[in-house]
Design a protein around this motif. Sequence first.
Motif, PDB file in Angstrom:
ATOM      1  N   VAL A 167       0.830  -1.197   0.000  1.00  0.00           N
ATOM      2  CA  VAL A 167       0.000   0.000   0.000  1.00  0.00           C
ATOM      3  C   VAL A 167       0.873   1.259   0.000  1.00  0.00           C
ATOM      4  O   VAL A 167       0.492   2.290  -0.567  1.00  0.00           O
ATOM      5  CB  VAL A 167      -0.990  -0.030   1.182  1.00  0.00           C
ATOM      6  CG1 VAL A 167      -1.708   1.299   1.314  1.00  0.00           C
ATOM      7  CG2 VAL A 167      -2.019  -1.144   0.956  1.00  0.00           C
ATOM      8  N   ASN A 204      -3.636  -8.065   3.717  1.00  0.00           N
ATOM      9  CA  ASN A 204      -3.260  -7.187   2.613  1.00  0.00           C
ATOM     10  C   ASN A 204      -4.501  -6.615   1.915  1.00  0.00           C
ATOM     11  O   ASN A 204      -4.575  -5.428   1.605  1.00  0.00           O
ATOM     12  CB  ASN A 204      -2.400  -7.999   1.635  1.00  0.00           C
ATOM     13  CG  ASN A 204      -1.610  -7.160   0.646  1.00  0.00           C
ATOM     14  OD1 ASN A 204      -0.994  -7.693  -0.252  1.00  0.00           O
ATOM     15  ND2 ASN A 204      -1.631  -5.839   0.783  1.00  0.00           N
ATOM     16  N   GLU A 207      -5.972  -3.766   3.884  1.00  0.00           N
ATOM     17  CA  GLU A 207      -5.238  -2.503   3.673  1.00  0.00           C
ATOM     18  C   GLU A 207      -5.648  -1.833   2.368  1.00  0.00           C
ATOM     19  O   GLU A 207      -5.764  -0.613   2.285  1.00  0.00           O
ATOM     20  CB  GLU A 207      -3.728  -2.763   3.608  1.00  0.00           C
ATOM     21  CG  GLU A 207      -3.092  -3.243   4.893  1.00  0.00           C
ATOM     22  CD  GLU A 207      -1.649  -3.719   4.645  1.00  0.00           C
ATOM     23  OE1 GLU A 207      -0.987  -4.088   5.617  1.00  0.00           O
ATOM     24  OE2 GLU A 207      -1.188  -3.729   3.469  1.00  0.00           O
ATOM     25  N   GLU A 210      -9.062  -0.309   2.729  1.00  0.00           N
ATOM     26  CA  GLU A 210      -8.947   0.908   3.541  1.00  0.00           C
ATOM     27  C   GLU A 210      -8.395   2.063   2.691  1.00  0.00           C
ATOM     28  O   GLU A 210      -8.896   3.195   2.758  1.00  0.00           O
ATOM     29  CB  GLU A 210      -8.007   0.614   4.716  1.00  0.00           C
ATOM     30  CG  GLU A 210      -8.097   1.589   5.856  1.00  0.00           C
ATOM     31  CD  GLU A 210      -9.497   1.718   6.435  1.00  0.00           C
ATOM     32  OE1 GLU A 210     -10.074   0.689   6.816  1.00  0.00           O
ATOM     33  OE2 GLU A 210     -10.004   2.857   6.476  1.00  0.00           O
TER      34      GLU A 210
END
Lengths: 446, 446
Positions: A167, A204, A207, A210
């Motif tokens: 990310v 993962n 993330e 998000e």
Amino acid sequence: MVKPGSLPFDEILYCNIGNPQSLGQQPITFFREVLSLCDHPSILDKSETQGLFSADAIERAWQILDQIPGRATGAYSHSQGIKGLRDTIAAGIEARDGFPADPNDIFLTDGASPAVHMMMQLLIRSEKDGILCPIPQYPLYSASIDLHGGTLVPYYLNEATGWGLEVSSLKKQLEAAKSQGITVRALVVINPGNPTGQVLGEENQREIVEFCRKEGLVLLADEVYQENVYVPEKTFHSFKKVSRSMGYGEADICLVSFQSVSKGFYGECGKRGGYMEITGFSPEVREQIYKVASVNLCSNISGQILASLVMSPPKVGDESYESYCGEKEGILSSLARRAKTLEDALNNLEGVSCNKAEGAMYLFPRIELPQKAIKAAEAVNSAPDAFYCRRLLNETGIVVVPGSGFGQVPGTWHFRCTILPQEDKIPAVVSRLTDFHKRFMDEFRD
Amino acid sequence: MVKPGSLPFDEILYCNIGNPQSLGQQPITFFREVLSLCDHPSILDKSETQGLFSADAIERAWQILDQIPGRATGAYSHSQGIKGLRDTIAAGIEARDGFPADPNDIFLTDGASPAVHMMMQLLIRSEKDGILCPIPQYPLYSASIDLHGGTLVPYYLNEATGWGLEVSSLKKQLEAAKSQGITVRALVVINPGNPTGQVLGEENQREIVEFCRKEGLVLLADEVYQENVYVPEKTFHSFKKVSRSMGYGEADICLVSFQSVSKGFYGECGKRGGYMEITGFSPEVREQIYKVASVNLCSNISGQILASLVMSPPKVGDESYESYCGEKEGILSSLARRAKTLEDALNNLEGVSCNKAEGAMYLFPRIELPQKAIKAAEAVNSAPDAFYCRRLLNETGIVVVPGSGFGQVPGTWHFRCTILPQEDKIPAVVSRLTDFHKRFMDEFRD
């Protein structure tokens, strides 16, 4: 024409395209029985039909015909696809994810490609609109972004961590694009990966969700390889399931999930079936998506039927259940063996390293090419990986795709190799590749 | 939900979409037999199959499977479509036109719509590129030109001469576009016409070919209704045949002919099959067309097979020949009767005039709406033709499409009515429409 006997191999071994049935993979019997009956419903109540088709295929064909207005498999459907089939698919998604799915969120399409184009057409207004895309990537995305006049904003997958999606890299690239006046509108994630074969871990994926939520990006999730996972330590989780399990709903994130009948263990590429599930869009945007879908009237009905079948296969107690499971497991376990054999063989080659094929249908090994080989490639105006792949083809008949077709970190060289040749051909692939590579290195080693 | 019994009709009569099988038209048996067998080839050599399928369907299925590499109907094909099927189609075009056709000029597509989009994508570089389009027109063209960012340059068909296409009007519009800085790149002709139902005369087609040749325009010939001609004085001639018979070849004119399995007497809309035949393009341009076609990999194989079947139906001596001819003639003669009945009924209405339905599947009558009706429409923010059509629907259940959806000379009002309701429904369409129109005129007559 090539003169017979003039080439140093007796057959071409295609490892270039994810097209399993072209290499001898047999279709799933139950799926084809249902398609055949839906194409010619007038045989459904003939006595000979019972001898030719399984009872549950006949029953399923009746069910499907009853879902089609007037039982007309030759009529245009609703532009999103036949409602009853979308109900079945939504139920399949619910069973997969454990979260509700709405048939009105499903758009049936002629394979995943037209669905990707549709979203790009809607997302891209000018070259100032950017789409975050993995590198390496399946080139449908770069082609579609180009055709619709947008800007591809690349993010590199980390080969050192098994093609990990970081990310931090997404953030960096997003900021860089912004500073150039690009409005990034969406993030493409291919999971399991093409051409890279990795399966994302759930943490993962959280993330990534998000990140998209915070940045207001549409998450375009290419999930066409969802049935193709070959390692026990990894499981496919849809991005919808992940986002819902984080407590995010319609109001929090715009999600598109692409699915196709071309992949999985069925590999029905020629049927051109697939769907996208869209969630989180406003009614105004949904209306525009529907308008674009309706310009081409509808997707093909056989492909629609097949998309419903892959999301709703035979169940325990159905006549076809055991043979269906046998066919499915036979194909998937064989693919897993082929992936492992090829991965090991590649890792045994001098200067070659290959991440695990956790899923999808591909390996994407890295080759450390000697300087001498790079110079020889330059001398014939070829990219070094293309030079290697062409030599491989000319000397062995093995067809693979140079990494430059997918994008790669500058100065690194790869090729994509499918795991699809039938299992009895794999030893030939391994031995010819191994011999070739040794000769190649002997010729060019620095 | 509408309360049962609350509407003044007991069923909806769909006259809005060219979707014959949705209204009860049965598919052609031979075509469906072949599709069914190709979907599930493993029944081909079972003894029960002989009792269920005609011998020539079984034979044809074998032939087609032999044309497909590995007999894999589930594999992606060549991006232009399976070579053997393109050979069959080219032979069918040759037999139709009496001039050679090249399988390499054929691109099989998921219906005609994606083929139209493909050409628009290639022809349109910016809003400065114009496409000459008939008004009224099938709105696929306006939608596709819009989506690809070009400019629609309209030319009006002359209603007074049976929707005649006048080259003087083409010239005028071309000059007008040029003076506005528009580069006109192509001319769209729909023959037989949609929504207008006219069939062009050969002399008229020659003038159009001459115009395109002189002006260097690509002629985009929408010929999807080529089998739908209902009057003895008219015959369908393909633009390729016309241009070749004028002595023009590859070097003289760029031609694209669109064909579809959705129309004709087969009406297989849901199968999404079709092709375009392109001639007169340079190798460089052809390569770009091929590149765009390959982005979506290939069209669906069932649609490809069906496209080959409609261009190569059973022949004298084949087991299915008589039943095939019976089905074909039954559908076409019924469509001709329905067209005539509806045309006469429309011409009997006060203030309505309707050109002959020479071909296609539509009538496009003109209604002289009283000023009072126009004012009543304005009062509810409706176009007058839409106001009429909505009243018609609400009072009778008959669904037609307002002329404003297709374009019309400003100040004139039309609607498009298909000839597709099954023959036993036609009297109901006529009597309900006639009664409604009388009431409407009694209410609004000036």
